[in-house]
Design an enzyme around this catalytic site. Structure first.
Site, PDB file in Angstrom:
ATOM      1  N   LYS A  67       0.895  -9.543  15.709  1.00  0.00           N
ATOM      2  CA  LYS A  67       1.843  -8.422  15.679  1.00  0.00           C
ATOM      3  C   LYS A  67       1.635  -7.551  14.437  1.00  0.00           C
ATOM      4  CE  LYS A  67       5.250 -11.421  16.158  1.00  0.00           C
ATOM      5  NZ  LYS A  67       4.418 -12.618  16.424  1.00  0.00           N
ATOM      6  N   THR A  68       1.530  -8.200  13.272  1.00  0.00           N
ATOM      7  CA  THR A  68       1.325  -7.437  12.036  1.00  0.00           C
ATOM      8  C   THR A  68      -0.017  -6.710  12.078  1.00  0.00           C
ATOM      9  OG1 THR A  68       2.530  -9.182  10.907  1.00  0.00           O
ATOM     10  CG2 THR A  68       1.296  -7.661   9.516  1.00  0.00           C
ATOM     11  N   ASP A 112       8.812  -6.403   9.953  1.00  0.00           N
ATOM     12  CA  ASP A 112       8.568  -7.729  10.520  1.00  0.00           C
ATOM     13  C   ASP A 112       9.910  -8.463  10.612  1.00  0.00           C
ATOM     14  OD1 ASP A 112       7.081  -9.769  11.528  1.00  0.00           O
ATOM     15  OD2 ASP A 112       6.143 -10.359   9.633  1.00  0.00           O
ATOM     16  N   THR A 161       9.634 -12.722  16.654  1.00  0.00           N
ATOM     17  CA  THR A 161       9.260 -13.898  17.444  1.00  0.00           C
ATOM     18  C   THR A 161      10.437 -14.261  18.349  1.00  0.00           C
ATOM     19  OG1 THR A 161      10.123 -15.186  15.604  1.00  0.00           O
ATOM     20  CG2 THR A 161       7.742 -14.917  15.715  1.00  0.00           C
ATOM     21  N   ARG A 220      -4.105 -17.116  14.439  1.00  0.00           N
ATOM     22  CA  ARG A 220      -3.885 -17.555  13.045  1.00  0.00           C
ATOM     23  C   ARG A 220      -4.285 -19.020  12.877  1.00  0.00           C
ATOM     24  NH1 ARG A 220       1.386 -16.056  11.426  1.00  0.00           N
ATOM     25  NH2 ARG A 220       0.379 -14.284  10.407  1.00  0.00           N
TER      26      ARG A 220
HETATM   27  P1  ADP Z   1       1.811 -12.188  13.575  1.00  0.00           P
HETATM   28  O1  ADP Z   1       2.224 -10.951  12.830  1.00  0.00           O
HETATM   29  O2  ADP Z   1       1.998 -12.087  15.055  1.00  0.00           O
HETATM   30  O3  ADP Z   1       2.416 -13.462  13.027  1.00  0.00           O
HETATM   31  P2  ADP Z   1      -0.821 -11.579  12.452  1.00  0.00           P
HETATM   32  O4  ADP Z   1      -1.009 -10.183  12.919  1.00  0.00           O
HETATM   33  O5  ADP Z   1      -0.452 -11.763  11.019  1.00  0.00           O
HETATM   34  O6  ADP Z   1       0.221 -12.356  13.399  1.00  0.00           O
HETATM   35  O7  ADP Z   1      -2.186 -12.373  12.803  1.00  0.00           O
HETATM   36  C1  ADP Z   1      -2.564 -13.550  12.158  1.00  0.00           C
HETATM   37  C2  ADP Z   1      -4.063 -13.558  11.914  1.00  0.00           C
HETATM   38  O8  ADP Z   1      -4.707 -13.789  13.152  1.00  0.00           O
HETATM   39  C3  ADP Z   1      -4.606 -12.252  11.366  1.00  0.00           C
HETATM   40  O9  ADP Z   1      -5.055 -12.409  10.072  1.00  0.00           O
HETATM   41  C4  ADP Z   1      -5.796 -11.895  12.206  1.00  0.00           C
HETATM   42  O10 ADP Z   1      -6.970 -12.124  11.466  1.00  0.00           O
HETATM   43  C5  ADP Z   1      -5.798 -12.887  13.318  1.00  0.00           C
HETATM   44  N1  ADP Z   1      -5.662 -12.218  14.633  1.00  0.00           N
HETATM   45  C6  ADP Z   1      -4.512 -12.062  15.327  1.00  0.00           C
HETATM   46  N2  ADP Z   1      -4.752 -11.488  16.516  1.00  0.00           N
HETATM   47  C7  ADP Z   1      -6.082 -11.271  16.572  1.00  0.00           C
HETATM   48  C8  ADP Z   1      -6.949 -10.715  17.585  1.00  0.00           C
HETATM   49  N3  ADP Z   1      -6.469 -10.303  18.754  1.00  0.00           N
HETATM   50  N4  ADP Z   1      -8.250 -10.627  17.321  1.00  0.00           N
HETATM   51  C9  ADP Z   1      -8.738 -11.099  16.146  1.00  0.00           C
HETATM   52  N5  ADP Z   1      -7.976 -11.663  15.169  1.00  0.00           N
HETATM   53  C10 ADP Z   1      -6.666 -11.740  15.371  1.00  0.00           C
END
Ligand code: ADP
Length: 342
Positions: A67-68, A112, A161, A220
């Protein structure tokens, strides 16, 4: 049981340093979530063509699915500035006013954990998102007046989430509401490959697949497991990550064949053993394991459903034959000892 941190989708301190370097920057580098990407790229393209701020976006789904990353990709694709904060950080209306008064035209403003905003801050965000203005109180006591401060048009992106905890009025402010689902094994495999390349680690296809299968459908966790496996390869092997190196390292970390964590196991065993495979209501499962129903539904179930262990039915949650088999629980008697047919 594995160390809970290893297979948790939540961001851990150790992830910070690595994630910055592994984060895809453009939509084309972002693997998977193809429907969501199509919707986003249309919205991005349209905003670019009109030269306007893009619609506000609400992204929801379990932690660690991107998401981030997507929020910063949107800013990059729109070629606009990006600023980020989170629900728990915005404690007072003044915190939000401070950020909003510095906002630039068409920029992306990312919040977030938006479900954790305090009510009065959330209310202030309504008018910022809807009318692009905030009301601020000037002065104190009887002479105090409200002053309405106009804001440039910007794109608000919220991430959560826990979709169920986002109030209806807040949700209503977002033009695009997009869900992220756990990733398929082949998608995770290409994420592992890409990360290995960026980390200069040599990895076999079979090893990348091994990690992809054990990361709860979560990029992640995939990246985190890759780092641990790379350490193992360096210290106990010749540095190359082969399938057997990956297997040994992951077994040493107690990460099982499906990467299930303690809560996944509790949910499944409760349904399988205590309720003999179900159907059993979500609230009953939640009470049995002392977790919140929302957390089970939004954080844990998507992966269990994707694995084919669990079905949501109108009568409640039901374990599948595959789940009985994996957890080595004897199916209900009364149907000849066969696993129930679903
Ligand atoms: P969330 O905000 O949903 O908790 P993040 O955006 O922080 O998740 O993602 C976590 C890590 O996973 C990031 O550092 C990124 O490198 C990796 N990641 C997430 N989605 C992808 C994707 N679709 N392709 C490649 N790497 C991804």
């Amino acid at each position: 049981m594995p160390d809970r941190h290893v297979i948790s989708g939540d961001r851990q301190p150790e992830d910070l340093q690595f994630e910055a370097g592994l984060r895809p920057r453009r939509l084309a580098e972002f693997t998977g979530q193809s429907k969501l990407k199509q919707n986003l790229s249309i919205a991005i393209e349209a905003a670019r063509m009109r030269g306007e701020a893009m619609d506000h976006v609400l992204l929801y789904g379990p932690p660690g699915l991107g998401k981030t990353t997507l929020a910063s990709i949107i800013a990059e694709e729109l070629a606009v500035a990006f600023s980020a904060t989170s629900g728990p950080v915005l404690q007072k209306k003044l915190d939000l006013t401070g950020i909003l008064s510095n906002i630039r035209a068409r920029q992306v403003f990312f919040i977030d954990e938006i479900h954790r905003l305090l009510p009065d801050v959330e209310e202030m965000l309504y008018s910022a998102l809807e009318d692009f203005r905030v009301d601020i109180l000037v002065g104190a006591g009887p002479g105090a007046r409200t002053h309405s401060l106009p804001l440039p048009k910007f794109t608000g992106i919220g991430a959560t989430t826990r979709q169920g905890l986002v109030s209806a009025p807040l949700r209503g402010r977002f033009g695009l509401v997009l869900r992220l689902d756990p990733y398929a094994v082949d998608e995770l495999q290409s994420i592992v490959d890409r990360s290995a390349r960026l980390l200069n680690a040599e990895i076999d296809d079979a090893a990348a697949e091994e990690i992809a299968r054990r990361c709860r459908g979560t990029p992640r966790i995939a990246n985190r497991l890759l780092r641990r496996v790379r350490d193992y390869a360096q210290v106990r092997a010749d540095g190359r990550i082969t399938q057997s190196v990956a297997q040994t390292a992951l077994n040493l970390l107690d990460v099982d064949r499906f990467g299930l964590d303690e809560i996944d196991q509790k949910i499944m065993l409760t349904i399988l053993e205590k309720y003999r495979g179900g159907p059993v209501g979500l609230n009953t499962v939640a009470a049995s394991i002392s977790e919140e129903p929302d957390t089970i539904e939004e954080v844990y179930e998507p992966y269990l459903i994707q694995l084919g262990f669990l079905n949501r039915t109108p009568r409640g949650r039901e374990a599948t034959a595959l789940a009985f088999e994996h957890f080595k629980v004897k199916p209900k008697i009364g149907n000849g000892g066969q696993p129930p047919l679903f």
